[in-house]
Motif scaffolding. Structure first.
Motif, PDB file in Angstrom:
ATOM      1  N   ASP A 248       0.826  -1.204   0.000  1.00 50.25           N
ATOM      2  CA  ASP A 248       0.000   0.000   0.000  1.00 50.25           C
ATOM      3  C   ASP A 248       0.860   1.254   0.000  1.00 50.25           C
ATOM      4  O   ASP A 248       0.553   2.241  -0.690  1.00 50.25           O
ATOM      5  N   ALA A 251       2.218   1.849  -3.431  1.00 55.57           N
ATOM      6  CA  ALA A 251       1.225   2.474  -4.306  1.00 55.57           C
ATOM      7  C   ALA A 251       1.136   3.971  -4.035  1.00 55.57           C
ATOM      8  O   ALA A 251       1.065   4.783  -4.966  1.00 55.57           O
ATOM      9  N   GLU A 255       1.932   6.971  -6.760  1.00 57.43           N
ATOM     10  CA  GLU A 255       0.999   8.050  -7.058  1.00 57.43           C
ATOM     11  C   GLU A 255       1.630   9.410  -6.782  1.00 57.43           C
ATOM     12  O   GLU A 255       1.426  10.375  -7.536  1.00 57.43           O
ATOM     13  N   ASP A 375     -13.799  -0.842 -14.782  1.00 53.82           N
ATOM     14  CA  ASP A 375     -13.089  -0.911 -13.504  1.00 53.82           C
ATOM     15  C   ASP A 375     -12.055   0.203 -13.348  1.00 53.82           C
ATOM     16  O   ASP A 375     -11.316   0.235 -12.356  1.00 53.82           O
ATOM     17  N   GLY A 376     -11.988   1.099 -14.333  1.00 49.67           N
ATOM     18  CA  GLY A 376     -11.068   2.228 -14.238  1.00 49.67           C
ATOM     19  C   GLY A 376      -9.622   1.879 -14.501  1.00 49.67           C
ATOM     20  O   GLY A 376      -8.719   2.633 -14.118  1.00 49.67           O
ATOM     21  N   LEU A 377      -9.371   0.757 -15.179  1.00 51.25           N
ATOM     22  CA  LEU A 377      -8.002   0.293 -15.400  1.00 51.25           C
ATOM     23  C   LEU A 377      -7.459   0.624 -16.780  1.00 51.25           C
ATOM     24  O   LEU A 377      -6.243   0.625 -16.988  1.00 51.25           O
ATOM     25  N   THR A 391      -4.752   3.350 -17.295  1.00 54.31           N
ATOM     26  CA  THR A 391      -4.893   4.552 -16.488  1.00 54.31           C
ATOM     27  C   THR A 391      -3.847   4.513 -15.361  1.00 54.31           C
ATOM     28  O   THR A 391      -3.085   3.546 -15.250  1.00 54.31           O
ATOM     29  N   ARG A 393      -4.520   4.040 -12.250  1.00 54.43           N
ATOM     30  CA  ARG A 393      -4.909   2.860 -11.476  1.00 54.43           C
ATOM     31  C   ARG A 393      -4.480   1.582 -12.212  1.00 54.43           C
ATOM     32  O   ARG A 393      -4.031   0.606 -11.596  1.00 54.43           O
ATOM     33  N   LEU A 396      -0.878   0.854 -11.636  1.00 53.58           N
ATOM     34  CA  LEU A 396      -0.660   0.270 -10.311  1.00 53.58           C
ATOM     35  C   LEU A 396      -1.057  -1.200 -10.267  1.00 53.58           C
ATOM     36  O   LEU A 396      -0.508  -1.977  -9.482  1.00 53.58           O
ATOM     37  N   LEU A 397      -2.017  -1.565 -11.094  1.00 50.72           N
ATOM     38  CA  LEU A 397      -2.520  -2.951 -11.123  1.00 50.72           C
ATOM     39  C   LEU A 397      -2.216  -3.584 -12.478  1.00 50.72           C
ATOM     40  O   LEU A 397      -3.037  -4.309 -13.041  1.00 50.72           O
TER      41      LEU A 397
END
Length: 411
Positions: A248, A251, A255, A375-377, A391, A393, A396-397
């Motif tokens: 966490d 991440a 950001e 899912d905003g990815l 994106t 996000r 990050l994923l």
């Protein structure tokens, strides 16, 4: 000790590549990577193929230039025997290790050999990595005069206790000075940062990013610390000397760096890389992510030409034995089939701001795009243009995005 080489099939002693490597070669760029595996000390987190003086076992730094020249000559013969059309070099990258432990004239001599053998395209990008405490202004001037265009300094952090945990030996106050010298002689400048070091707070990371920006580089790389098994740092974490990495916090740090660099006018072009302008991007590293051709010179160096990938023996001593015998230093190689190359292209191009065309996905992969957008990815605007772009996000994923786009190949 450095990481273990991958498995593969035996590489021929003459280095000749299969006929498939010729296909489309004239359309691909050609680069050279030179791996200089020497360090004064081994950093506690480092899993690279590097060696201190005590680990060389009879090999000598002073022999490296002639050995590199030997491999370059071998490379020219092997590529010609393979029917690969001769191409001028687009990029050269000296990595390590610490390339700048060698005298500047040694690096220039290797570069001259590359230029004499293949030629360079106009405006070729020539980069070396450097530790801030391994160069002075005169050294950098010699590099520029010899044809180098960029230097990438291993800054890692501006916070002393973070550098101490990483076993980095340079004084953070030296970084602005070496950047200034590089700029004065005419070199482009990149700074490498590492985040997520045990004991590093978000405030520490904020300090480091601002310190890097204050140096006004052209390019910044920021890599999450990966604790590799077998390193000193992994042992320290296992014994409870340092805490386990916090995903966490990683991440949050990503950001933060993305926001601070964006506010300062940098644009991300690869998950871990930001540049001031298009011309400041690392063209050599982009060649890795877009599947171009390159020959890797030196112990443990990896190469790729037309879907054939190989890697040299790791230790400088057996490497020297093979070069002196006039045979390939490759430990093994692999020949990638079309499906493997497609999957690797998806994996690598999803790291880029340009993304990849949806045509590189299977029908099942294209069906997954809508869900990833929801899912905003993935960026919806890019998807409408037929491109798959993550994106913030999604960056990050990234593993999740790749898994879902390639789920049909995992069954």
């Amino acid at each position: 000790m450095p990481s273990v080489l991958p498995d593969g099939i035996p590489a021929p002693s003459d280095g000749v590549l299969p006929v498939s490597a010729r296909v489309g070669a004239h359309t691909r760029n050609f680069g050279v990577y030179v791996h200089i595996p020497f360090c004064r000390v081994r950093c506690g987190y480092c899993d690279f193929n590097t060696y201190t003086a005590e680990e060389l076992r009879g090999a000598a730094r002073s022999d490296f230039v002639s050995l590199a020249e030997g491999e370059l000559s071998f490379a020219q013969r092997a590529l010609a025997a393979s029917g690969i059309p001769e191409r001028s070099v687009n990029t050269v990258f000296f990595g390590g290790g610490t390339p700048t432990l060698l005298p500047a004239e040694d690096l220039v001599r290797i570069l001259d050999t590359i230029r004499d053998q293949w030629g360079m395209i106009p405006g070729a990008e020539i980069t070396t990595e450097a530790n801030p405490d391994s160069v002075d202004r005169d050294y950098l001037q010699q590099l520029y005069d010899g044809g180098f265009t960029r230097v990438s300094f291993g800054m890692q952090s501006a916070v002393p206790h973070v550098l101490a945990t990483l076993d980095r030996t340079h004084n953070p106050e030296r970084v602005p000075l070496v950047v200034q010298w590089a700029r004065e002689v005419g070199l482009g400048v990149s700074l490498d940062l590492i985040y997520g070091t045990p004991g590093e707070s978000l405030g520490d990371w904020h300090t480091s990013v601002l310190a890097a920006l204050a140096c006004q580089p052209d390019h910044i790389s920021a890599y999450a610390l990966i604790v590799e098994e077998g390193t000193k740092l992994a042992g320290q974490i296992r014994r409870g000397v340092y805490p386990e990495p916090d995903d966490d916090l990683h991440a949050d740090m990503y950001e933060l760096v993305d926001r601070l660099l964006g506010d300062a006018g940098f644009e991300w072009y690869e998950i871990s890389n930001w540049a001031q302008t298009l011309t400041d991007r690392s063209r050599h590293n982009l060649s890795y992510w877009t599947g171009e051709d390159w020959w890797g010179v030196g112990p443990g160096a990896h190469s790729h030409v037309g879907g054939v990938r190989w890697w040299n023996v790791k230790h400088p001593s057996p490497y020297a034995d093979r070069i002196n015998a006039g045979i390939s230093p490759a430990a093994a190689r692999e020949i990638l089939d079309e499906e493997t190359r497609r999957v690797e292209s998806v994996l690598l191009r999803l790291r880029l701001a340009e993304g990849l065309p949806t045509t590189q996905l299977t029908s099942e992969g294209r069906l997954a795009v809508a869900g990833l957008i929801a899912d905003g990815l993935l960026d919806p605007g890019s998807a409408l243009r037929g491109e798959v772009v993550p994106t913030l996000r999604g960056r990050l994923l990234a593993d999740t995005v790749v898994h879902r786009l390639l789920a049909e190949t995992a069954d």
